[in-house]
Design a protein around this motif. Structure first.
Motif, PDB file in Angstrom:
ATOM      1  N   TYR A  60      68.882  99.854 -26.815  1.00 51.35           N
ATOM      2  CA  TYR A  60      69.943 101.187 -27.042  1.00 51.35           C
ATOM      3  C   TYR A  60      70.646 101.817 -28.141  1.00 51.35           C
ATOM      4  O   TYR A  60      70.439 100.514 -28.451  1.00 51.35           O
ATOM      5  CB  TYR A  60      70.623 101.135 -25.337  1.00 51.35           C
ATOM      6  CG  TYR A  60      69.758 100.600 -23.826  1.00 51.35           C
ATOM      7  CD1 TYR A  60      69.904  99.290 -23.503  1.00 51.35           C
ATOM      8  CD2 TYR A  60      69.362 102.015 -23.306  1.00 51.35           C
ATOM      9  CE1 TYR A  60      68.841  99.221 -22.364  1.00 51.35           C
ATOM     10  CE2 TYR A  60      69.470 102.074 -22.241  1.00 51.35           C
ATOM     11  CZ  TYR A  60      68.486 100.785 -21.456  1.00 51.35           C
ATOM     12  OH  TYR A  60      68.076 100.157 -20.247  1.00 51.35           O
ATOM     13  N   ALA A  61      70.803 102.752 -27.551  1.00 51.34           N
ATOM     14  CA  ALA A  61      72.027 103.305 -28.987  1.00 51.34           C
ATOM     15  C   ALA A  61      73.448 102.560 -28.541  1.00 51.34           C
ATOM     16  O   ALA A  61      73.515 102.997 -27.398  1.00 51.34           O
ATOM     17  CB  ALA A  61      72.031 104.306 -28.899  1.00 51.34           C
ATOM     18  N   ASP A  62      74.632 102.150 -28.995  1.00 50.74           N
ATOM     19  CA  ASP A  62      75.519 101.729 -29.135  1.00 50.74           C
ATOM     20  C   ASP A  62      76.309 102.742 -28.033  1.00 50.74           C
ATOM     21  O   ASP A  62      76.935 102.639 -27.511  1.00 50.74           O
ATOM     22  CB  ASP A  62      76.147 101.731 -30.629  1.00 50.74           C
ATOM     23  CG  ASP A  62      75.791 100.676 -30.925  1.00 50.74           C
ATOM     24  OD1 ASP A  62      76.071 100.232 -32.266  1.00 50.74           O
ATOM     25  OD2 ASP A  62      74.904  99.651 -30.708  1.00 50.74           O
ATOM     26  N   SER A  63      75.894 103.494 -28.158  1.00 49.19           N
ATOM     27  CA  SER A  63      76.908 105.428 -27.709  1.00 49.19           C
ATOM     28  C   SER A  63      76.694 104.858 -25.926  1.00 49.19           C
ATOM     29  O   SER A  63      77.326 105.345 -25.200  1.00 49.19           O
ATOM     30  CB  SER A  63      76.561 107.254 -28.651  1.00 49.19           C
ATOM     31  OG  SER A  63      75.335 106.738 -28.608  1.00 49.19           O
ATOM     32  N   VAL A  64      75.272 104.857 -25.772  1.00 48.39           N
ATOM     33  CA  VAL A  64      74.561 104.372 -24.653  1.00 48.39           C
ATOM     34  C   VAL A  64      74.943 103.692 -24.240  1.00 48.39           C
ATOM     35  O   VAL A  64      74.353 103.196 -22.919  1.00 48.39           O
ATOM     36  CB  VAL A  64      73.265 105.254 -24.177  1.00 48.39           C
ATOM     37  CG1 VAL A  64      73.345 106.384 -24.740  1.00 48.39           C
ATOM     38  CG2 VAL A  64      72.463 104.830 -25.285  1.00 48.39           C
ATOM     39  N   GLN A  65      75.103 102.531 -24.981  1.00 48.75           N
ATOM     40  CA  GLN A  65      74.751 100.639 -24.116  1.00 48.75           C
ATOM     41  C   GLN A  65      75.512 101.194 -22.019  1.00 48.75           C
ATOM     42  O   GLN A  65      76.961 100.678 -23.254  1.00 48.75           O
ATOM     43  CB  GLN A  65      74.912  99.719 -24.954  1.00 48.75           C
ATOM     44  CG  GLN A  65      74.549  98.509 -24.819  1.00 48.75           C
ATOM     45  CD  GLN A  65      73.177  97.646 -24.626  1.00 48.75           C
ATOM     46  OE1 GLN A  65      72.761  97.800 -25.678  1.00 48.75           O
ATOM     47  NE2 GLN A  65      72.634  97.481 -23.545  1.00 48.75           N
ATOM     48  N   GLY A  66      75.134 100.751 -22.085  1.00 47.24           N
ATOM     49  CA  GLY A  66      76.117  99.938 -20.926  1.00 47.24           C
ATOM     50  C   GLY A  66      76.278 100.825 -19.665  1.00 47.24           C
ATOM     51  O   GLY A  66      76.811 101.545 -18.269  1.00 47.24           O
ATOM     52  N   ARG A  67      75.778 101.789 -20.122  1.00 52.65           N
ATOM     53  CA  ARG A  67      75.422 103.652 -19.427  1.00 52.65           C
ATOM     54  C   ARG A  67      74.412 104.042 -18.790  1.00 52.65           C
ATOM     55  O   ARG A  67      73.920 104.665 -17.828  1.00 52.65           O
ATOM     56  CB  ARG A  67      77.413 104.381 -19.884  1.00 52.65           C
ATOM     57  CG  ARG A  67      77.968 104.465 -20.383  1.00 52.65           C
ATOM     58  CD  ARG A  67      78.937 105.709 -20.465  1.00 52.65           C
ATOM     59  NE  ARG A  67      77.889 106.111 -22.240  1.00 52.65           N
ATOM     60  CZ  ARG A  67      77.869 107.283 -22.626  1.00 52.65           C
ATOM     61  NH1 ARG A  67      78.102 108.171 -21.461  1.00 52.65           N
ATOM     62  NH2 ARG A  67      77.043 107.347 -23.569  1.00 52.65           N
ATOM     63  N   PHE A  68      73.760 103.730 -19.706  1.00 50.50           N
ATOM     64  CA  PHE A  68      72.188 104.247 -19.790  1.00 50.50           C
ATOM     65  C   PHE A  68      71.329 102.822 -18.719  1.00 50.50           C
ATOM     66  O   PHE A  68      70.878 102.135 -20.019  1.00 50.50           O
ATOM     67  CB  PHE A  68      71.886 105.028 -20.696  1.00 50.50           C
ATOM     68  CG  PHE A  68      72.342 106.809 -21.321  1.00 50.50           C
ATOM     69  CD1 PHE A  68      73.374 106.870 -20.389  1.00 50.50           C
ATOM     70  CD2 PHE A  68      71.742 107.500 -22.157  1.00 50.50           C
ATOM     71  CE1 PHE A  68      74.013 108.434 -20.688  1.00 50.50           C
ATOM     72  CE2 PHE A  68      72.242 108.715 -22.579  1.00 50.50           C
ATOM     73  CZ  PHE A  68      73.628 108.787 -21.479  1.00 50.50           C
ATOM     74  N   THR A  69      70.542 103.934 -18.921  1.00 52.66           N
ATOM     75  CA  THR A  69      69.421 102.432 -17.973  1.00 52.66           C
ATOM     76  C   THR A  69      68.096 103.366 -18.342  1.00 52.66           C
ATOM     77  O   THR A  69      67.694 104.255 -17.456  1.00 52.66           O
ATOM     78  CB  THR A  69      69.259 102.351 -16.723  1.00 52.66           C
ATOM     79  OG1 THR A  69      70.653 101.440 -16.578  1.00 52.66           O
ATOM     80  CG2 THR A  69      68.391 100.791 -16.566  1.00 52.66           C
ATOM     81  N   ILE A  70      67.046 102.652 -19.668  1.00 49.60           N
ATOM     82  CA  ILE A  70      65.743 103.501 -19.325  1.00 49.60           C
ATOM     83  C   ILE A  70      64.744 102.077 -18.775  1.00 49.60           C
ATOM     84  O   ILE A  70      64.743 100.885 -18.463  1.00 49.60           O
ATOM     85  CB  ILE A  70      65.076 103.368 -20.378  1.00 49.60           C
ATOM     86  CG1 ILE A  70      63.834 103.878 -21.093  1.00 49.60           C
ATOM     87  CG2 ILE A  70      64.945 102.011 -21.501  1.00 49.60           C
ATOM     88  CD1 ILE A  70      62.850 104.097 -22.350  1.00 49.60           C
ATOM     89  N   SER A  71      63.029 102.530 -17.878  1.00 45.22           N
ATOM     90  CA  SER A  71      62.819 102.008 -17.051  1.00 45.22           C
ATOM     91  C   SER A  71      61.832 103.001 -16.836  1.00 45.22           C
ATOM     92  O   SER A  71      60.801 103.802 -17.409  1.00 45.22           O
ATOM     93  CB  SER A  71      63.258 101.842 -15.926  1.00 45.22           C
ATOM     94  OG  SER A  71      63.465 103.190 -15.102  1.00 45.22           O
ATOM     95  N   ARG A  72      60.369 102.330 -16.382  1.00 43.20           N
ATOM     96  CA  ARG A  72      58.910 102.667 -17.095  1.00 43.20           C
ATOM     97  C   ARG A  72      58.446 102.812 -15.010  1.00 43.20           C
ATOM     98  O   ARG A  72      57.742 101.794 -14.862  1.00 43.20           O
ATOM     99  CB  ARG A  72      57.932 102.453 -17.601  1.00 43.20           C
ATOM    100  CG  ARG A  72      57.786 101.004 -18.250  1.00 43.20           C
ATOM    101  CD  ARG A  72      57.376 101.182 -19.422  1.00 43.20           C
ATOM    102  NE  ARG A  72      56.059 101.676 -19.530  1.00 43.20           N
ATOM    103  CZ  ARG A  72      55.474 102.290 -20.982  1.00 43.20           C
ATOM    104  NH1 ARG A  72      56.088 101.983 -22.289  1.00 43.20           N
ATOM    105  NH2 ARG A  72      54.271 103.016 -20.927  1.00 43.20           N
ATOM    106  N   ASP A  73      57.187 102.962 -14.952  1.00 43.07           N
ATOM    107  CA  ASP A  73      56.463 102.553 -13.630  1.00 43.07           C
ATOM    108  C   ASP A  73      55.381 103.274 -14.455  1.00 43.07           C
ATOM    109  O   ASP A  73      54.307 104.366 -14.368  1.00 43.07           O
ATOM    110  CB  ASP A  73      56.680 103.309 -12.791  1.00 43.07           C
ATOM    111  CG  ASP A  73      55.949 103.584 -11.738  1.00 43.07           C
ATOM    112  OD1 ASP A  73      55.087 102.793 -11.567  1.00 43.07           O
ATOM    113  OD2 ASP A  73      56.136 103.906 -10.010  1.00 43.07           O
ATOM    114  N   ASN A  74      54.219 102.506 -15.321  1.00 37.99           N
ATOM    115  CA  ASN A  74      52.991 102.606 -15.728  1.00 37.99           C
ATOM    116  C   ASN A  74      51.780 103.164 -14.176  1.00 37.99           C
ATOM    117  O   ASN A  74      51.255 103.439 -14.607  1.00 37.99           O
ATOM    118  CB  ASN A  74      52.603 101.307 -16.473  1.00 37.99           C
ATOM    119  CG  ASN A  74      52.833 100.872 -17.647  1.00 37.99           C
ATOM    120  OD1 ASN A  74      53.974 101.834 -17.837  1.00 37.99           O
ATOM    121  ND2 ASN A  74      53.052  99.694 -17.657  1.00 37.99           N
TER     122      ASN A  74
END
Length: 124
Positions: A60-74
């Motif tokens: 994550y970029a520092d500016s979004v760490q702790g607020r944004f979550t990335i995930s994927r469903d293959n």
């Protein structure tokens, strides 16, 4: 070849949440690392978050760490970006990105694939 289509953008008040989705075509989806970038008016495109082929590693970029979550469903050929505690400075067009190497996920290269982008606007 991978084709990417983003959705889920919109207008939200500061402190609110949104979930972006990026649907990909192609049988080789699971062989690509995926990322979200964003570009605000008058600014350069910047890395937001990245995820490895299996989803085991994220960054994550520092500016979004702790607020944004990335995930994927293959199984669904889809990558997500859950955004919480949104701020006006998060306002931008958000782009989905596919990179053949997770090591370079935070950088842009001519071999990457891109979606068309989805607008996120956060009002104060």
């Amino acid at each position: 070849q991978v084709q990417l289509v983003e959705s889920g953008g919109g207008l939200v008040q500061a402190g609110g949440s949104l979930r972006l989705s990026c649907a990909a075509s192609g049988r080789t989806f699971s062989t690509y690392a995926l990322a979200w970038f964003r570009q605000a008016p008058g600014k350069d495109r910047e890395f937001v978050a990245g995820i490895s082929f299996s989803g085991a590693a994220t960054s994550y970029a520092d500016s979004v760490q702790g607020r944004f979550t990335i995930s994927r469903d293959n199984a669904k050929n889809t990558v997500y970006l859950q955004m919480s505690s949104l701020k006006p400075q998060d306002t931008a067009v958000y782009f989905c990105n596919a990179d053949s190497r997770y090591a370079t996920i935070a950088t842009m290269s001519q071999n990457d694939y891109w979606g068309q982008g989805t607008q996120v606007t956060v009002s104060s």
